[in-house]
Design an enzyme around this catalytic site. Structure first.
Site, short mmCIF file in Angstrom:
data_model
loop_
_atom_site.label_atom_id
_atom_site.label_comp_id
_atom_site.label_asym_id
_atom_site.label_seq_id
_atom_site.Cartn_x
_atom_site.Cartn_y
_atom_site.Cartn_z
N GLU A 56 -49.19 -15.61 -10.30
CA GLU A 56 -48.03 -15.88 -10.06
C GLU A 56 -47.46 -16.52 -11.53
OE1 GLU A 56 -45.69 -14.54 -8.41
OE2 GLU A 56 -47.06 -13.41 -6.97
N TYR A 139 -39.66 -20.46 -6.00
CA TYR A 139 -40.34 -19.03 -6.29
C TYR A 139 -41.75 -18.95 -6.17
CZ TYR A 139 -42.41 -14.81 -7.56
OH TYR A 139 -43.29 -13.71 -7.65
N ASP A 157 -37.74 -13.38 -6.89
CA ASP A 157 -37.99 -13.36 -8.48
C ASP A 157 -36.92 -12.34 -8.94
OD1 ASP A 157 -38.65 -10.85 -7.54
OD2 ASP A 157 -40.52 -10.59 -8.77
#
Length: 374
Positions: A56, A139, A157
């Site tokens: 990520e 996030y 996102d």
């Protein structure tokens, strides 16, 4: 002539009675679509929170094909937070080479050190404890803990933001508090009806595919029936975002000197862009620090050094700057002094992107020219 501002002709819905999209129905459509259309990515299907976390962070502002190439190698080099926490700058930056935005990997290492000190080298069970680590925002917290543990946390996102803003035909700016809260509330409502792991990844894939920023393929979207923007023919108007600032054009000049299998460089100091990496001598990036090459050479390389005519130029972008980099051959006379040194061209040291671009484009022509070597 004054530039005309493009109007966003969002329909007036005063007095409208149409039912809003149903979170439960949308979650069902997304889950069914994802079962058929999920992207095949190497970090999919694992439930290791550390590996998901690395993927990520890599995916923030880096394209998926680039991350696909580097993720497994990075985990092989740093298979747990303990190895990452113990890494030195050279091995860390070399493992991140090509991914850009090196501040991310330094924050990763800082966070890994915190994990070792406070959590036994493991990601904590509580998402809020993870959110206290350097570089971890809402996030990242949501993505890691929903994908690894299937917890009902939104991972919104840019892709998910675009999908939901179009689905709701969200008139509020998507990144201001009211708009952000409406998007988050709708995603949370969907997570109550299907696996959070599935829904969050489905939103990412839908935004990366049919619901793209430009020319969305609405006929391929599983949410085409409830989507308000598609019904109104206004998909291109959403999400409502602030205009992007135009990049600032900048010109700078760098120097290239070769000696055998080495090139002249310097370790970029703390406080400069790409700190810790190997850069080339010259006026600096992204903004020139000196007015001329002559002044720079006189103050940093000695009176005997001399720059030749440009070998060529290339373009490079750093944050809001669009930089034209002019590369000159450098002729040296006498020994090299700090902060400069000879670095191997084919070693494993962390070269800055501009250094790699310069060597790839101009080292052969410089060698063939002969007279410009140190």
């Amino acid at each position: 002539m004054m530039e005309m501002k493009k109007e966003r002709n969002i329909p007036n819905r005063t007095g409208e009675t149409a039912d809003p999209p149903c979170p439960e129905a949308c979650a069902k459509l997304l889950a069914e679509w994802f079962a058929r259309r999920a992207r095949d990515l190497p970090w999919r299907g694992i439930q290791d929170p550390y590996g998901i976390w690395i993927s990520e962070v890599m995916l923030q502002q880096t394209r998926v094909p680039v991350v696909r190439e580097r993720w497994e190698a990075f985990l092989a080099r740093f298979p747990s937070p303990r190895e990452l926490a113990a890494s030195d700058d050279d091995s860390l930056l070399a493992a991140w080479e090509g991914l850009g935005y090196y501040r991310r990997v330094r924050q990763l290492r800082e966070a890994a050190r915190t994990l070792v000190e406070r959590h036994g080298g493991r990601l904590p069970e509580e998402p809020e404890a993870f959110a206290e680590l350097p570089g971890v925002g809402p996030y990242t917290k949501g993505a890691v803990y929903s994908l690894a543990f299937d917890l009902p946390l939104p991972a919104i996102d840019g892709n998910a933001e675009r999908v939901i803003a179009r689905l709701l035909a969200l008139e509020e700016p998507a990144r201001k508090k009211p708009g952000r809260q409406r998007i988050e509330a709708f995603v949370l409502a969907m997570l109550r009806h299907r696996s959070p792991r599935v829904i969050n990844q489905a939103l990412m894939d839908l935004g990366a595919g049919p619901c793209s920023p430009k020319n969305p393929e609405c006929h391929l979207c599983p949410l085409q029936s409830p989507c308000r923007a598609r019904q109104e023919g206004t998909s291109s108007l959403f999400p409502v975002l602030p205009p992007r600032p135009r990049p600032t054009p900048v010109e700078t000049h760098l120097l290239l000197a070769l000696h055998g299998s080495c090139f002249l460089g310097r370790r970029i100091p703390k406080g400069e862009v790409n700190q810790g990496q190997i850069g080339l001598p010259g006026l600096g990036l992204p903004l020139p620090q000196k007015r001329s090459l002559e002044e720079y050479i006189r103050e940093n390389l000695g009176a005997g050094a001399q720059a030749g005519p440009p070998l060529g130029s290339f373009n490079h972008s750093i944050t809001r700057y669009k930089i034209t980099v002019h590369v000159h051959p450098l002729q040296l006379h006498g020994p090299v002094q700090e902060p400069f040194a000879w670095f191997p061209r084919n070693g494993s040291l962390p070269l800055s992107t501009v250094t790699r671009k310069t060597l790839a484009r101009f080292q052969q022509s410089l060698e063939q020219g002969g007279g410009s070597r140190a």
